[in-house]
Design an enzyme around this catalytic site. Sequence first.
Site, PDB file in Angstrom:
ATOM      1  N   CYS A 114      -7.408  11.717   9.844  1.00 55.23           N
ATOM      2  CA  CYS A 114      -6.328  11.279  10.708  1.00 55.23           C
ATOM      3  C   CYS A 114      -6.657  10.594  11.947  1.00 55.23           C
ATOM      4  O   CYS A 114      -7.313  10.604  12.685  1.00 55.23           O
ATOM      5  CB  CYS A 114      -6.042  13.087  11.689  1.00 55.23           C
ATOM      6  SG  CYS A 114      -4.275  13.130  12.107  1.00 55.23           S
ATOM      7  N   ASP A 149       4.894  -0.111  12.775  1.00 53.01           N
ATOM      8  CA  ASP A 149       3.290  -0.304  12.422  1.00 53.01           C
ATOM      9  C   ASP A 149       3.823  -1.191  12.977  1.00 53.01           C
ATOM     10  O   ASP A 149       2.077  -2.310  12.327  1.00 53.01           O
ATOM     11  CB  ASP A 149       2.995  -0.335  10.145  1.00 53.01           C
ATOM     12  CG  ASP A 149       3.138   1.003   9.788  1.00 53.01           C
ATOM     13  OD1 ASP A 149       2.974   2.354  10.141  1.00 53.01           O
ATOM     14  OD2 ASP A 149       3.413   1.308   8.370  1.00 53.01           O
ATOM     15  N   ARG A 194      -8.770  -0.630   4.677  1.00 55.73           N
ATOM     16  CA  ARG A 194      -7.320   0.142   4.208  1.00 55.73           C
ATOM     17  C   ARG A 194      -6.239  -0.646   4.330  1.00 55.73           C
ATOM     18  O   ARG A 194      -5.172  -0.061   2.705  1.00 55.73           O
ATOM     19  CB  ARG A 194      -7.405   1.091   5.423  1.00 55.73           C
ATOM     20  CG  ARG A 194      -8.479   2.211   4.969  1.00 55.73           C
ATOM     21  CD  ARG A 194      -7.885   3.834   6.408  1.00 55.73           C
ATOM     22  NE  ARG A 194      -6.831   3.999   5.575  1.00 55.73           N
ATOM     23  CZ  ARG A 194      -5.877   4.371   6.472  1.00 55.73           C
ATOM     24  NH1 ARG A 194      -6.245   4.315   7.820  1.00 55.73           N
ATOM     25  NH2 ARG A 194      -4.455   4.506   5.888  1.00 55.73           N
ATOM     26  N   LYS A 224       0.558  -1.348   0.007  1.00 64.56           N
ATOM     27  CA  LYS A 224       0.402   0.221  -0.050  1.00 64.56           C
ATOM     28  C   LYS A 224       1.236   1.294   0.054  1.00 64.56           C
ATOM     29  O   LYS A 224       0.386   2.137  -1.096  1.00 64.56           O
ATOM     30  CB  LYS A 224      -1.030  -0.220   1.214  1.00 64.56           C
ATOM     31  CG  LYS A 224      -2.108   1.559   1.551  1.00 64.56           C
ATOM     32  CD  LYS A 224      -2.455   1.440   2.481  1.00 64.56           C
ATOM     33  CE  LYS A 224      -1.890   1.543   4.098  1.00 64.56           C
ATOM     34  NZ  LYS A 224      -1.747   3.031   4.158  1.00 64.56           N
ATOM     35  N   ASN A 225       1.922   1.017   0.591  1.00 63.87           N
ATOM     36  CA  ASN A 225       2.029   2.565   0.896  1.00 63.87           C
ATOM     37  C   ASN A 225       3.300   2.845  -0.165  1.00 63.87           C
ATOM     38  O   ASN A 225       3.791   3.290  -0.267  1.00 63.87           O
ATOM     39  CB  ASN A 225       3.379   2.511   2.213  1.00 63.87           C
ATOM     40  CG  ASN A 225       2.421   2.503   3.629  1.00 63.87           C
ATOM     41  OD1 ASN A 225       0.800   2.902   3.541  1.00 63.87           O
ATOM     42  ND2 ASN A 225       3.121   2.429   4.935  1.00 63.87           N
ATOM     43  N   ARG A 236      -1.321  14.912  12.796  1.00 66.78           N
ATOM     44  CA  ARG A 236       0.113  14.105  11.184  1.00 66.78           C
ATOM     45  C   ARG A 236       0.162  15.940  10.661  1.00 66.78           C
ATOM     46  O   ARG A 236      -0.025  16.201   9.948  1.00 66.78           O
ATOM     47  CB  ARG A 236      -0.726  13.289  10.574  1.00 66.78           C
ATOM     48  CG  ARG A 236      -0.201  11.824  10.981  1.00 66.78           C
ATOM     49  CD  ARG A 236      -0.937  11.581   9.651  1.00 66.78           C
ATOM     50  NE  ARG A 236      -0.324   9.653  10.344  1.00 66.78           N
ATOM     51  CZ  ARG A 236      -0.279   8.604   9.758  1.00 66.78           C
ATOM     52  NH1 ARG A 236      -0.301   9.005   8.569  1.00 66.78           N
ATOM     53  NH2 ARG A 236       0.430   7.511  10.572  1.00 66.78           N
TER      54      ARG A 236
HETATM   55  C1  UD1 Z   1       4.403   6.673   5.912  1.00 63.99           C
HETATM   56  C2  UD1 Z   1       3.500   5.038   5.871  1.00 63.99           C
HETATM   57  C3  UD1 Z   1       3.018   5.158   7.322  1.00 63.99           C
HETATM   58  C4  UD1 Z   1       4.167   4.676   8.360  1.00 63.99           C
HETATM   59  C5  UD1 Z   1       5.175   5.986   8.840  1.00 63.99           C
HETATM   60  C6  UD1 Z   1       6.220   5.477   9.168  1.00 63.99           C
HETATM   61  C7  UD1 Z   1       2.533   5.521   4.351  1.00 63.99           C
HETATM   62  C8  UD1 Z   1       0.932   6.201   3.447  1.00 63.99           C
HETATM   63  N1  UD1 Z   1       2.847   5.450   5.539  1.00 63.99           N
HETATM   64  O1  UD1 Z   1       2.951   8.062   6.621  1.00 63.99           O
HETATM   65  O2  UD1 Z   1       2.383   3.334   7.135  1.00 63.99           O
HETATM   66  O3  UD1 Z   1       3.493   4.403   9.888  1.00 63.99           O
HETATM   67  O4  UD1 Z   1       5.563   6.206   7.355  1.00 63.99           O
HETATM   68  O5  UD1 Z   1       7.057   4.860   8.827  1.00 63.99           O
HETATM   69  O6  UD1 Z   1       3.565   5.360   3.467  1.00 63.99           O
HETATM   70  N2  UD1 Z   1       6.274  14.798  10.891  1.00 63.99           N
HETATM   71  C9  UD1 Z   1       6.094  15.466  10.673  1.00 63.99           C
HETATM   72  N3  UD1 Z   1       6.290  16.448   9.632  1.00 63.99           N
HETATM   73  C10 UD1 Z   1       5.880  16.708   8.985  1.00 63.99           C
HETATM   74  C11 UD1 Z   1       5.895  15.041   8.218  1.00 63.99           C
HETATM   75  C12 UD1 Z   1       5.965  13.579   9.248  1.00 63.99           C
HETATM   76  O7  UD1 Z   1       7.213  16.056  11.385  1.00 63.99           O
HETATM   77  O8  UD1 Z   1       5.319  17.442   7.559  1.00 63.99           O
HETATM   78  C13 UD1 Z   1       6.907  13.464  11.306  1.00 63.99           C
HETATM   79  C14 UD1 Z   1       5.278  13.066  12.156  1.00 63.99           C
HETATM   80  O9  UD1 Z   1       4.750  13.334  13.111  1.00 63.99           O
HETATM   81  C15 UD1 Z   1       5.226  11.796  12.298  1.00 63.99           C
HETATM   82  C16 UD1 Z   1       7.334  11.681  11.904  1.00 63.99           C
HETATM   83  O10 UD1 Z   1       7.566  13.274  11.233  1.00 63.99           O
HETATM   84  O11 UD1 Z   1       6.343  11.814  13.359  1.00 63.99           O
HETATM   85  C17 UD1 Z   1       6.773  10.563  10.593  1.00 63.99           C
HETATM   86  O12 UD1 Z   1       6.262  10.884  10.027  1.00 63.99           O
HETATM   87  P1  UD1 Z   1       6.720  10.175   8.374  1.00 63.99           P
HETATM   88  O13 UD1 Z   1       7.475   9.718   8.048  1.00 63.99           O
HETATM   89  O14 UD1 Z   1       5.792  11.063   7.201  1.00 63.99           O
HETATM   90  O15 UD1 Z   1       4.066   8.976   8.089  1.00 63.99           O
HETATM   91  P2  UD1 Z   1       4.076   9.330   6.771  1.00 63.99           P
HETATM   92  O16 UD1 Z   1       4.545   9.600   5.678  1.00 63.99           O
HETATM   93  O17 UD1 Z   1       2.730  10.107   7.179  1.00 63.99           O
END
Ligand code: UD1
Length: 417
Positions: A116, A304, A396, A22-23, A121
Site C-alpha cells: 500500500c 496519475d 513498476r 499497465k492498468n 486502499r
Molecule cells: C486504479 C489504477 C490507479 C489509478 C486509479 C484511479 C490500476 C491497477 N490502478 O486504481 O493507477 O490511480 O485507478 O484512476 O488500475 N475505493 C473505495 N473502496 C473500494 C475501492 C476503491 O473506497 O473498494 C476508493 C479508493 O480509496 C479511491 C477511489 O475509490 O479513493 C478510487 O479508487 P479506484 O478507482 O478503485 O482505484 P484503483 O482501481 O485502486
Amino acid sequence: MSAYIIEGGHPLDGSVRIHGAKNSVLPILAACLLAPGECVIHNCPELSDVAASLDILRHLGCRAERQGDAVVVDASAPTGWDVPDALMREMRSSVIFLGAILGRMGRAELCAPGGCELGPRPIDLHLGAIRGLGGRITEDGGGLRAEGALRGADLVLSLPSVGATENAMLAAVCAAGTTTITNAAREPEIVDLQGFLRAIGAKVHGAGSSVITVEGGVPLHGGSYAVMGDRIVAATYLAAAASAGGTVEVTGVDYRHLSTVSAVLREAGCDVQSGAESIRLRRDGPLQGVRPVRTAPYPGFPTDAQAPLMAALTRGKGCTVFVENIFDSRYRHVPEMVRMGADIRLEGRVAVVCGVDRLHGAAVRAKELRGGASLVLAGLQAEGETAVTGVEHIQRGYEDLTGELAQLGADIRQEER
Ligand code: UD1
C-alpha cells in the site's frame, strides 16, 4: 541500492513509442484465468507488476510465459484458488484476481493486499460487488475467503472505482444470467478489458459508459488481443518535455485518452498537436500557471498525471492550485520537490505550486510510482545533479524510463550506490 542520476538542463528532442498500459494488462491477465484455452496478449509491457501477475497465474496452475512483446497464458486446467502472501505483496492490485478466481474455481483465498503506497486502499466495493453476485466472503486478519456459485445481479457502485468495476466484470462473466454494473468506472482501461473479454467469447457491453451489462455463463475460449498504449506513460513523457523544454512526440496512444492532460499543457503554454495515434508537444518559452487542476474519474484529469504535471509547473510563471480528489497521500513527492527548491504548499487535498526561477539538484527518494517519475522530471530541469532512489517504485510502471529519456537527449543514467 539503485539510483537514477540526472544532470539537469538538457532539452528533449525525439519520439517515444509508448508501451502497453499497465492498468489494462493487469485485469486482462486476471481475465485469462477465465478462458479454457490459450490467450495471447500482445503489446504486454515488461513491468514488475506484470511479472507478479504471471507468477500468480503459474501458482494457480496456468502456463504463462513471455514471447517477445506478447504474453501467452493457457488456463485450460487451473488447479489453485489461493494467492499466497508473498505473491500478494509483490503487487498491490492483486485483489483484481478475486472475481476471476472465484468465478473460475468456485472459491478463492487471498491474503491481505500488500504494497500500500497511496494511503489506505479499501476494497469494500470489490467485496460488495462479489457479495451482490452471490459470493460468500469471510475475512480474518490474514486475508479473505470467498466461495459460492455466482448469479447475475444489478450492482450499484457507490463510487466509480476502477478496480471494483473490473472485479465485478470478471465475476459477472462467470455468473449465470445478466448483471448490470451501475456507476461503473469509465476509464479507457475498462473498455480495453471489455475488448479482451469479448475476444474470449464473453458478452459484455457498455464499457466506457456508466452502465455495463454482462450476459454471464456463456462458454468462453482462448483468444488474442493487443493492449492499448499506456496513457499515463504518455502523459509522463509529455510532461517531461514540458519540464525540460524541447519537442517530444509520443506514439502508440489514443490522443482522446489524453484530452484533459493535453488541454492543461496547452493552457500552460505548450504547443500540443494530436494525430490519431500520436501526440507532439513543443515547449520553447517558460510555462505559465494554469487554472485549478482537480483530479477526477475519467474523463476528468487523471490522478496519475497530477505529479508529472506538478513537476512541470514548479518553474512556471505564477501559481497553480491542485486539488487531489481520488486518493489521500498522493502528495508524497511534494517534500522531495521542495528539497529541490520548489515552492509548494500543502493543505490536505490542496497543493499550491508557485513557479520558481530555478530548481537545484538534490538527493531525493521516490515513494510511489507516479510521484517517483515526477522527481525524475524535476531533475531534468534542475541545475546540477539529482539522485533519485526508490527506483523500484518507478520501474513498476515504466519499462525503461532512463533509457528512453536518454534517447531523447536527457543526461540520465542508472547507478548502483
Ligand atoms: C486504479 C489504477 C490507479 C489509478 C486509479 C484511479 C490500476 C491497477 N490502478 O486504481 O493507477 O490511480 O485507478 O484512476 O488500475 N475505493 C473505495 N473502496 C473500494 C475501492 C476503491 O473506497 O473498494 C476508493 C479508493 O480509496 C479511491 C477511489 O475509490 O479513493 C478510487 O479508487 P479506484 O478507482 O478503485 O482505484 P484503483 O482501481 O485502486
